[in-house]
Scaffold this active site. Structure first.
Site, PDB file in Angstrom:
ATOM      1  N   HIS A 252     -51.491  89.210  33.092  1.00  0.00           N
ATOM      2  CA  HIS A 252     -52.262  89.232  34.328  1.00  0.00           C
ATOM      3  C   HIS A 252     -51.373  89.330  35.563  1.00  0.00           C
ATOM      4  CE1 HIS A 252     -56.387  87.949  33.132  1.00  0.00           C
ATOM      5  NE2 HIS A 252     -56.617  88.603  34.240  1.00  0.00           N
TER       6      HIS A 252
ATOM      7  N   ARG B 241     -65.636 101.940  30.819  1.00  0.00           N
ATOM      8  CA  ARG B 241     -65.455 101.707  29.388  1.00  0.00           C
ATOM      9  C   ARG B 241     -66.173 100.421  28.986  1.00  0.00           C
ATOM     10  NH1 ARG B 241     -59.410 100.987  27.307  1.00  0.00           N
ATOM     11  NH2 ARG B 241     -59.687  98.916  28.188  1.00  0.00           N
TER      12      ARG B 241
ATOM     13  N   ASN C 237     -51.568 103.930  25.465  1.00  0.00           N
ATOM     14  CA  ASN C 237     -50.948 102.607  25.232  1.00  0.00           C
ATOM     15  C   ASN C 237     -51.182 102.181  23.783  1.00  0.00           C
ATOM     16  OD1 ASN C 237     -50.596 102.669  27.993  1.00  0.00           O
ATOM     17  ND2 ASN C 237     -52.325 101.334  28.437  1.00  0.00           N
TER      18      ASN C 237
ATOM     19  N   CYS D 295     -55.824 108.225  29.839  1.00  0.00           N
ATOM     20  CA  CYS D 295     -55.905 107.098  30.785  1.00  0.00           C
ATOM     21  C   CYS D 295     -54.926 105.982  30.452  1.00  0.00           C
ATOM     22  CB  CYS D 295     -57.332 106.561  30.858  1.00  0.00           C
ATOM     23  SG  CYS D 295     -57.933 105.917  29.283  1.00  0.00           S
TER      24      CYS D 295
HETATM   25  C1  PEP Z   1     -54.834 102.525  26.245  1.00  0.00           C
HETATM   26  O1  PEP Z   1     -54.833 101.946  25.156  1.00  0.00           O
HETATM   27  O2  PEP Z   1     -54.034 103.426  26.550  1.00  0.00           O
HETATM   28  C2  PEP Z   1     -55.819 102.157  27.287  1.00  0.00           C
HETATM   29  C3  PEP Z   1     -55.970 102.869  28.379  1.00  0.00           C
HETATM   30  O3  PEP Z   1     -56.541 101.033  27.096  1.00  0.00           O
HETATM   31  P1  PEP Z   1     -55.980  99.523  27.254  1.00  0.00           P
HETATM   32  O4  PEP Z   1     -54.619  99.611  27.872  1.00  0.00           O
HETATM   33  O5  PEP Z   1     -56.972  98.805  28.082  1.00  0.00           O
HETATM   34  O6  PEP Z   1     -55.951  99.053  25.830  1.00  0.00           O
HETATM   35 MG    MG Z   2     -56.470 100.713  24.591  1.00  0.00          MG
END
Ligand code: PEP
Ligand code: MG
Length: 528
Positions: A182, A321, A440, A488
């Site tokens: 955070h 989302r 990610n 994203c």
């Molecule tokens: C990702 O996994 O790239 C993503 C955008 O979602 P989060 O980082 O919220 O898991």
């Molecule tokens: Mg993700």
């Protein structure tokens, strides 16, 4: 004069800071004991009251994401279950400071031993609360760091971050910590340089240090030569930022003139307050799990949050989302305790097992859709059946709203591509409205390297050919089937990854607001 020492860590929020080190783990000043238990009780009561008043004042000066954390601390301080054991210890003869410390340490030990990230993270909150009251007991000025200091220590509590004056620079260097925490999110959104996971850090060094949070290092006791080259790097970074801002007002395009859409990622509705909608192409990802922070938000609260962002964006798209709880984002009362949460009941899997909670979010989204250009996507989809079930729930809830005469609209429904099964065999998803690559998670699952584990950061790279090849094949699949594909994950805002992503065929990126300008500038240098 001690020899210079360079420590390597992980960048959590890009930037540079030169300033005095401030030890965030230093113990509070000594407490002067009172003559009787009665006076000790009064003294602890007053200290708790003082800590609460300070927090209330901070809430008033904070935006809503920060306020949520502070209100959680106030609620804990006002909970008799937390202070009860300390008052009992005073009754049996302990001074207020020792009684409070022992009571809180016992509580903290329980949280620290938990298997779940969420409860271990709450231990940091409790440590923070413990020290706030100890500081109030000793009138220790709040332990505030001097302006421009580099806060150095084990980990940093959100309140310590929020009460620090960052207006004249400064930064954070942590022995532990995580780029996904955070505080790291707060640091990125406020542009405070931060490095986590320092390797072989000395206990409590002092003096001037040089923090390079672009590359993830800190130099303690720097030589004149190091200071000189650090200042050059700092001014080059500042120059790149100023230069990047000139790209903000224009649509992004590569050197060859290829248009690239750049949207923003947000977590809280108030995140849009500081963004000029003219500088981006919409919201590519609104993560909703942070709205679910401490308590499950009701339909009205969610509806208002979504509506605010949609009205801000006007005709531009806003991709919200559905809740991606679980993994490293546990939500009390919702997620379950599991041995391996990244591979467990996370995202859509959890929503589909808790339809009571999921249906509330679906209704809020359907109702909000009338206020703008909404798109909805599902996280952690691995199988086409999950998408089909989620889409069927949207249809059911829409029918319910229609029957009750409530205004609603069915948004286009898409999915995140973040589980390798989808990227490898996307043909099962030819019916979705759009695909959004979550680099990610895709990276951590392809490389089997957890995104929050400092020890495997070197493996967690979106630029690995295996990850890039998958991203490229999803882009091809989208083009061949007329399905829009965006990305994203954090790589979209990373100037070092942008050329490879565009070369892989992507033309739509969604980035953290603080990275918008740099991302557009980096796109302008891509040759294709
Ligand atoms: C990702 O996994 O790239 C993503 C955008 O979602 P989060 O980082 O919220 O898991
Ligand atoms: Mg993700």
């Amino acid at each position: 004069m001690p020899a210079p020492l360079r420590l390597q860590g992980i960048p959590a929020s890009a930037g540079y800071a030169e300033g005095p080190l401030f030890d965030i783990d230093r113990p509070p000043a000594a407490y002067a004991g009172k003559a009787s238990s009665e006076e000790e009780r009064t003294s602890l009561q007053a200290a708790i009251g003082k800590a609460v008043s300070r927090l209330v004042a901070m809430v008033e000066a904070s935006d809503s994401d920060a306020a949520g954390i502070l209100e959680f601390h106030i609620a804990m301080l006002e909970d008799d279950a937390l202070s009860g054991p300390a008052f009992a210890a005073i009754n049996s003869g302990l001074p207020a400071d020792l009684a409070w410390r022992q009571a809180l340490d016992a509580e903290i030990a329980g949280y620290t031993a938990s298997e779940q990230d969420y409860f271990r993270a709450r231990a940091t909150d409790l440590l923070d609360i413990r020290d706030q009251v100890l500081r109030a007991l000793t009138d220790d000025g709040g332990g505030a760091a001097p302006i421009g200091a580099i806060l150095y220590g084990e980990d940093i509590a959100p309140t310590r971050f929020l009460e620090t004056d960052w207006s004249a620079g400064g930064g954070i260097a942590l022995k532990a910590g995580s780029a996904a925490s955070h505080v790291a999110m707060l640091a990125r959104s406020r542009g405070v340089p931060m490095v986590v996971g320092l390797v072989d850090p000395p206990a409590a060094p002092a003096g001037i240090a040089l923090l390079d949070a672009e590359h993830g290092s800190i130099v303690l006791a720097p030589s004149a030569t190091e200071t000189g080259s650090f200042r050059e790097a700092l001014s080059a970074f500042a120059g790149r930022q100023v230069n990047a801002r000139t790209f903000l007002a224009q649509p992004a395009k590569t050197r060859a003139g290829t248009a690239v859409r750049v949207q923003v990622n947000i977590a809280y509705p108030d995140d849009v307050d500081g963004i000029d909608i003219a500088t981006c192409d919409g919201v590519g990802l609104m993560r909703t799990e942070f709205l679910f922070g401490k308590t499950l938000p009701d339909e009205e609260t969610q509806y208002r949050a979504y509506r605010k962002v949609l009205e801000w964006a006007g005709a531009k798209p806003v991709t919200i989302r559905t809740v991606d709880a679980g993994g490293d984002k546990p939500v009390p009362g919702f997620t379950v305790e599991e041995g391996n949460p990244f591979l467990g009941l996370r995202g859509i899997r959890l929503s589909l097992t808790r339809l009571d909670i999921f249906r509330v979010q679906i209704r809020a989204l359907l109702r909000a859709a009338v206020h703008g250009n909404l798109k909805v996507m599902f996280p952690m989809i691995a199988m086409a059946e999950e998408y089909a079930r989620a889409a069927a729930l949207f249809a059911e809830e829409q029918a319910g709203l229609v029957a009750r005469g409530v205004a609603q609209l069915m948004p286009p429904l898409g999915i995140m591509v973040e589980v390798p099964s989808v990227a490898i065999a996307p043909e099962a998803f030819a019916g979705v409205a759009f695909l959004s690559i979550g680099s990610n998670d895709l990276t951590q699952y392809v490389m089997a390297a957890a995104r929050d584990n400092a020890a495997v950061t070197h493996l967690n790279s979106v630029l690995h050919p295996a990850v890039l090849r998958l991203i490229g094949s999803v882009a091809v699949f989208g083009r061949e089937h007329g399905i829009a594909v965006s990305l994203c994950g954090d790589a979209g805002g990373d100037p070092a990854s942008i050329p490879a992503l565009i070369e892989a065929g992507l033309r739509d990126l969604s980035v953290a607001p603080a990275q918008l300008a740099m991302a557009k500038a980096a796109i302008s240098e891509v040759p294709v």
